[in-house]
Design a protein around this motif. Structure first.
Motif, PDB file in Angstrom:
ATOM      1  N   UNK A   1      72.246 -51.570  48.958  1.00 56.99           N
ATOM      2  CA  UNK A   1      71.341 -52.711  48.924  1.00 56.99           C
ATOM      3  C   UNK A   1      71.808 -53.803  47.982  1.00 56.99           C
ATOM      4  N   UNK A   2      71.407 -55.021  48.300  1.00 62.35           N
ATOM      5  CA  UNK A   2      71.723 -56.172  47.466  1.00 62.35           C
ATOM      6  C   UNK A   2      70.459 -56.654  46.772  1.00 62.35           C
ATOM      7  N   UNK A   3      70.505 -56.725  45.456  1.00 62.61           N
ATOM      8  CA  UNK A   3      69.388 -57.204  44.650  1.00 62.61           C
ATOM      9  C   UNK A   3      69.578 -58.690  44.388  1.00 62.61           C
ATOM     10  N   UNK A   4      68.536 -59.472  44.621  1.00 64.50           N
ATOM     11  CA  UNK A   4      68.566 -60.915  44.357  1.00 64.50           C
ATOM     12  C   UNK A   4      67.449 -61.258  43.378  1.00 64.50           C
TER      13      UNK A   4
ATOM     14  N   UNK B   1      72.801 -62.078  41.735  1.00 61.86           N
ATOM     15  CA  UNK B   1      72.934 -61.154  42.860  1.00 61.86           C
ATOM     16  C   UNK B   1      73.811 -59.992  42.436  1.00 61.86           C
ATOM     17  N   UNK B   2      73.400 -58.773  42.831  1.00 62.29           N
ATOM     18  CA  UNK B   2      74.169 -57.592  42.464  1.00 62.29           C
ATOM     19  C   UNK B   2      73.824 -56.483  43.447  1.00 62.29           C
ATOM     20  N   UNK B   3      74.794 -55.668  43.805  1.00 61.17           N
ATOM     21  CA  UNK B   3      74.567 -54.610  44.781  1.00 61.17           C
ATOM     22  C   UNK B   3      74.510 -53.242  44.132  1.00 61.17           C
ATOM     23  N   UNK B   4      73.814 -52.321  44.807  1.00 59.05           N
ATOM     24  CA  UNK B   4      73.780 -50.922  44.374  1.00 59.05           C
ATOM     25  C   UNK B   4      74.713 -50.134  45.287  1.00 59.05           C
TER      26      UNK B   4
ATOM     27  N   UNK C   1      64.208 -59.679  45.338  1.00 61.93           N
ATOM     28  CA  UNK C   1      64.351 -59.166  46.686  1.00 61.93           C
ATOM     29  C   UNK C   1      65.409 -58.075  46.672  1.00 61.93           C
ATOM     30  N   UNK C   2      65.221 -57.073  47.508  1.00 64.80           N
ATOM     31  CA  UNK C   2      66.260 -56.073  47.758  1.00 64.80           C
ATOM     32  C   UNK C   2      66.536 -56.099  49.250  1.00 64.80           C
ATOM     33  N   UNK C   3      67.782 -56.404  49.599  1.00 63.91           N
ATOM     34  CA  UNK C   3      68.170 -56.571  50.994  1.00 63.91           C
ATOM     35  C   UNK C   3      69.115 -55.453  51.434  1.00 63.91           C
ATOM     36  N   UNK C   4      69.013 -55.100  52.706  1.00 63.76           N
ATOM     37  CA  UNK C   4      69.998 -54.213  53.314  1.00 63.76           C
ATOM     38  C   UNK C   4      71.301 -54.981  53.522  1.00 63.76           C
ATOM     39  N   UNK C   5      72.391 -54.266  53.754  1.00 59.50           N
ATOM     40  CA  UNK C   5      73.639 -54.958  54.074  1.00 59.50           C
ATOM     41  C   UNK C   5      73.515 -55.745  55.378  1.00 59.50           C
ATOM     42  N   UNK C   6      74.412 -56.706  55.558  1.00 57.62           N
ATOM     43  CA  UNK C   6      74.469 -57.447  56.804  1.00 57.62           C
ATOM     44  C   UNK C   6      74.838 -56.496  57.950  1.00 57.62           C
ATOM     45  N   UNK C   7      74.686 -56.952  59.176  1.00 54.47           N
ATOM     46  CA  UNK C   7      75.000 -56.122  60.339  1.00 54.47           C
ATOM     47  C   UNK C   7      76.452 -55.660  60.329  1.00 54.47           C
ATOM     48  N   UNK C   8      77.326 -56.460  59.718  1.00 52.31           N
ATOM     49  CA  UNK C   8      78.741 -56.077  59.664  1.00 52.31           C
ATOM     50  C   UNK C   8      79.051 -55.171  58.482  1.00 52.31           C
ATOM     51  N   UNK C   9      77.996 -54.801  57.736  1.00 53.18           N
ATOM     52  CA  UNK C   9      78.188 -53.901  56.603  1.00 53.18           C
ATOM     53  C   UNK C   9      78.416 -54.595  55.289  1.00 53.18           C
ATOM     54  N   UNK C  10      78.598 -55.917  55.292  1.00 57.42           N
ATOM     55  CA  UNK C  10      78.823 -56.646  54.049  1.00 57.42           C
ATOM     56  C   UNK C  10      77.506 -56.835  53.302  1.00 57.42           C
ATOM     57  N   UNK C  11      77.567 -56.996  51.977  1.00 56.42           N
ATOM     58  CA  UNK C  11      76.329 -57.131  51.203  1.00 56.42           C
ATOM     59  C   UNK C  11      75.655 -58.485  51.357  1.00 56.42           C
ATOM     60  N   UNK C  12      76.342 -59.449  51.929  1.00 56.42           N
ATOM     61  CA  UNK C  12      75.783 -60.799  52.003  1.00 56.42           C
ATOM     62  C   UNK C  12      76.275 -61.641  50.850  1.00 56.42           C
TER      63      UNK C  12
ATOM     64  N   UNK D   1      68.756 -67.526  52.479  1.00 55.66           N
ATOM     65  CA  UNK D   1      68.451 -66.155  52.854  1.00 55.66           C
ATOM     66  C   UNK D   1      69.123 -65.742  54.153  1.00 55.66           C
ATOM     67  N   UNK D   2      69.547 -66.698  54.978  1.00 58.63           N
ATOM     68  CA  UNK D   2      70.181 -66.351  56.238  1.00 58.63           C
ATOM     69  C   UNK D   2      71.525 -65.670  56.017  1.00 58.63           C
ATOM     70  N   UNK D   3      72.047 -65.699  54.792  1.00 59.40           N
ATOM     71  CA  UNK D   3      73.312 -65.056  54.488  1.00 59.40           C
ATOM     72  C   UNK D   3      73.117 -63.615  54.065  1.00 59.40           C
ATOM     73  N   UNK D   4      71.909 -63.078  54.218  1.00 58.17           N
ATOM     74  CA  UNK D   4      71.614 -61.725  53.776  1.00 58.17           C
ATOM     75  C   UNK D   4      71.056 -60.892  54.906  1.00 58.17           C
ATOM     76  N   UNK D   5      71.153 -59.582  54.736  1.00 52.54           N
ATOM     77  CA  UNK D   5      70.612 -58.661  55.708  1.00 52.54           C
ATOM     78  C   UNK D   5      69.102 -58.546  55.618  1.00 52.54           C
ATOM     79  N   UNK D   6      68.508 -57.642  56.400  1.00 51.34           N
ATOM     80  CA  UNK D   6      67.046 -57.495  56.419  1.00 51.34           C
ATOM     81  C   UNK D   6      66.483 -57.081  55.067  1.00 51.34           C
ATOM     82  N   UNK D   7      65.232 -57.447  54.846  1.00 49.38           N
ATOM     83  CA  UNK D   7      64.552 -57.133  53.603  1.00 49.38           C
ATOM     84  C   UNK D   7      64.211 -55.645  53.534  1.00 49.38           C
ATOM     85  N   UNK D   8      64.397 -55.067  52.351  1.00 50.35           N
ATOM     86  CA  UNK D   8      63.947 -53.698  52.077  1.00 50.35           C
ATOM     87  C   UNK D   8      62.782 -53.691  51.112  1.00 50.35           C
ATOM     88  N   UNK D   9      62.741 -54.653  50.203  1.00 45.38           N
ATOM     89  CA  UNK D   9      61.646 -54.766  49.239  1.00 45.38           C
ATOM     90  C   UNK D   9      61.592 -56.194  48.720  1.00 45.38           C
TER      91      UNK D   9
END
Length: 512
Positions: free
Chosen positions: A433-436, A446-449, A472-483, A491-499
Motif C-alpha cells: 500500500x501507498x500512504x499519502x 508519500x511512502x509505501x509499505x 489516504x492508504x491506496x492499493x498499488x496501480x493495476x500494473x503493480x506500481x505504487x503510483x 489522485x488519478x495517479x494512484x490505485x484504489x483506496x484502501x483507507x
C-alpha cells in the motif's frame, strides 16, 4: 384536475377522485360487509408532467384491506433518450401535505403491486387501519418518453373486520460494546423493504460476517423496515434506523432516526424544503449526509449544497472515479473551512449494498465513540472522529504530536506556529500500500509499505505549513506500481483506496 405546489415542494398534479361508494353502474348504496370491489384508473401523462401525480380514492367504512397494482407502457425511444419510468406509493386519509403523517408507503419502481391491512403490508408499506376518507395513490413519473406515458392503476378494496394490529419490533438503541473505543459500521444498506434483493436477516448476517459492530438501515423514502429489525439485532450488532431520502436533485441519508420516523422526499433544491427536513432529522439527534454526490444515475447528482449537512459520503461501494471526484470536492470544502473559520464537514464511506455480489462493509466507517449506542455513534460521526476502511482486515491509527501534545482523527492540535509536529500513521492489511499525507496545500508526503501490508509512516511539519493533515492508504496501480504523487495531489495517479481518514487540524499560536 389541478396542478400546483401545495401538496408538496415539487410541482404536483391531482386528478379527480375515484369513489368506491358508487357502484360501477352509477348507483349508490351501503358499502358491502365482505368481498372485494375493484376500480380501474387509467390516464396519459405528457413529457414534462409534474414530479408527482396524485390519484385520490374515496375509501368507505368497513374496508379490511387495500390492494393496488399498476402498469405503464414503454414505447421504443431513440438511443440516448430516456424511456418511461414511473414510481408508486400511497398516502392515507390524513393527507398529502409535505411531511404529512398520512404517509403509508413507497416502493418506487421496484414493485408493480402492494397491499396494506391492519395486520400486515407489502415491504415498503406501513400496516395499520384502512380508515374511511380520501386516500391518495401517488405516481412518480421519473422519466417520460417523448410519446408520453399511458398508465393503468387497479385498486381493490376487501371488506370485512380488520385483523389484529401489526406488532412492531424496533431494534434497541444500545448493544454490548467495549466502552470508549473504535467501532466499525456500514451506514448505507438496503433490503427488500425498498429496492434491495436481500432480506433483513441476510443483511444482518452479512454485517456480522464483515466484522461490523453496527449497521444503519436506509431504505429509499420509507420507514417500513424499522419495525422488523428488532429480531435481527443483538448484543453483538447494533442496528440503527434511518432512511435514504431520494429526491429529484440528489439522495441523502437520514441516520439515527427514531424508529418509525419518516422523512419526506417530495421537493427539489429550488423548493427551499431541504433545510426543513434537515432540522427534523437533527431535532431527533440524527445526521444529514449527502450520498454518492457524483453518481451518474438520473436524479442522483447532489444539488442541495452542504450548509445543512452534518457529514458527506465520499466513498460509496467499490472505488470508482465518482469517489475520486467526491473526495476532491470534500477536500476543497476542508480548505474553505480552515480559511473562513466555518464548520468543517466530516467524510463517511458506505457500501450502499443492495444484492448479492455487492459486499456489505465495502467500505465502512470506523468510529470512535463512548459506547456502542445510537447516540454515541452519531456523536462520533458528527465530530469527524472516524475513518473509512475497505474491510475489517484494514487497521489504522493516525495522529499528530507536537509541543508535548497529541491529537487524533477529527481533533485539533494547538501548537506554536514553528514547533515541529510529527504526523504518524500505523497501518495493517494493505500489502504494498501507498500512504499519502495531504494538507490544505495538497499531497506533502508519500511512502509505501511492504508486502506484509503493515508499516509505520512518520512525517514532520509545522502548524505554519499545514492547517490540517489527512491520510489516504491506496492499493498499488493495476500494473503493480505504487503510483506517483506531486504537490497537486493528483489522485488519478494512484490505485484504489484502501483507507481514508478525516483530518487532524493544526492551529498555530503565538510563540511563548
Amino acid at each position: 384536475m389541478t396542478v400546483g405546489m401545495g401538496v408538496a415542494g415539487a410541482a404536483a398534479l391531482t386528478l379527480s377522485p375515484v369513489s368506491f361508494a358508487q357502484a360501477a353502474d352509477g348507483s349508490t348504496g351501503e358499502s358491502p360487509t365482505s368481498g372485494d370491489v375493484t376500480r380501474v384508473i387509467s390516464g396519459f401523462l405528457e413529457t414534462g408532467v409534474a414530479d408527482f401525480v396524485y390519484l385520490p380514492v374515496e375509501i368507505p367504512a368497513g374496508v379490511q384491506k387495500i390492494a393496488v397494482s399498476y402498469s405503464y407502457d414503454r414505447p421504443a425511444v431513440p438511443s440516448g433518450t430516456p424511456g418511461n419510468s414511473c414510481d408508486i406509493g400511497v398516502f392515507d386519509e390524513r393527507g398529502i401535505a409535505l411531511g404529512s403523517r398520512g404517509f403509508r408507503g413507497w416502493s418506487g419502481g421496484f414493485r408493480t403491486s402492494f397491499e396494506i391491512s391492519n395486520s400486515e403490508a407489502t415491504p415498503g408499506y406501513l400496516p395499520g387501519p384502512i380508515n374511511a376518507g380520501t386516500w391518495n395513490i401517488i405516481l412518480g413519473p421519473y422519466q417520460v418518453a417523448p410519446q408520453g406515458l399511458n398508465y393503468r392503476v387497479e385498486v381493490t378494496l376487501t371488506y370485512g373486520e380488520p385483523g389484529p394490529a401489526f406488532v412492531k419490533n424496533y431494534p434497541p438503541q444500545r448493544a454490548k460494546g467495549r466502552g470508549r473505543d473504535w467501532y466499525r459500521g456500514d451506514c448505507h444498506l438496503h433490503t427488500v423493504y425498498s429496492d434491495g434483493k436481500r432480506l433483513p436477516a441476510e443483511v444482518a448476517s452479512g454485517a456480522r460476517a464483515a466484522g461490523l459492530d453496527f449497521m444503519v438501515s436506509t431504505e429509499h423514502n420509507t420507514s417500513s423496515s424499522h419495525a422488523v429489525w428488532g429480531q435481527y439485532a443483538g448484543q453483538d450488532l447494533l442496528i440503527i434506523t434511518g432512511e435514504e431520502v431520494t429526491t429529484r436533485n440528489g439522495h441523502w441519508l437520514a441516520l439515527g432516526l427514531p424508529a418509525g420516523e419518516w422523512i419526506d422526499w417530495r421537493y427539489r433544491s429550488r423548493d427551499d424544503a431541504f433545510a426543513r427536513f434537515s432540522r427534523q432529522v437533527r431535532r431527533s439527534g440524527g445526521l444529514v449526509v449527502p450520498a454518492h454526490m457524483y453518481c451518474a444515475y438520473v436524479a442522483c447528482q447532489w444539488k442541495f449544497g452542504f450548509e445543512d449537512a452534518d457529514a458527506t459520503e465520499v466513498w460509496n461501494g467499490p472505488w470508482t472515479y465518482d469517489d475520486e471526484h467526491a473526495v476532491s470536492t470534500w477536500d476543497q470544502k476542508l480548505g474553505e473551512a480552515v480559511r473562513t473559520g466555518k464548520r468543517w464537514l466530516p467524510a463517511m464511506g458506505n457500501s450502499d449494498a443492495h444484492r448479492d455480489g455487492q459486499v456489505i462493509g465495502l467500505p465502512h466507517n470506523v468510529v470512535y465513540a463512548d459506547d456502542l449506542a445510537t447516540d454515541s455513534i452519531m456523536d462520533g460521526i458528527r465530530a469527524g472522529r472516524n475513518w473509512i476502511a475497505e474491510s475489517s482486515a484494514v487497521k489504522l491509527t493516525f495522529s499528530a504530536t507536537g509541543n508535548g501534545k497529541h491529537a487524533g482523527i477529527g481533533e485539533k492540535l494547538t501548537v506554536p506556529a514553528e514547533a515541529p509536529v510529527d504526523i504518524r500513521l500505523d497501518v495493517e492489511g494493505v500489502p504494498h500500500g501507498t500512504v499519502r499525507f495531504i494538507t490544505d496545500e495538497g499531497q506533502m508526503h508519500q511512502e509505501s509499505v511492504d508486502a506484509s501490508g503493515s508499516g509505520t509512516v512518520v512525517w514532520r511539519t509545522t502548524a505554519s505549513l499545514a492547517a490540517y493533515v489527512r491520510a489516504e492508504v491506496r492499493h498499488p496501480m493495476a500494473d503493480g506500481s505504487p503510483g506517483q504523487g506531486n504537490t497537486m495531489g493528483d489522485a488519478l495517479l494512484f490505485g484504489p483506496m484502501a483507507a481514508l481518514t478525516n483530518p487532524v487540524f493544526l492551529e498555530a499560536t503565538s510563540t511563548p
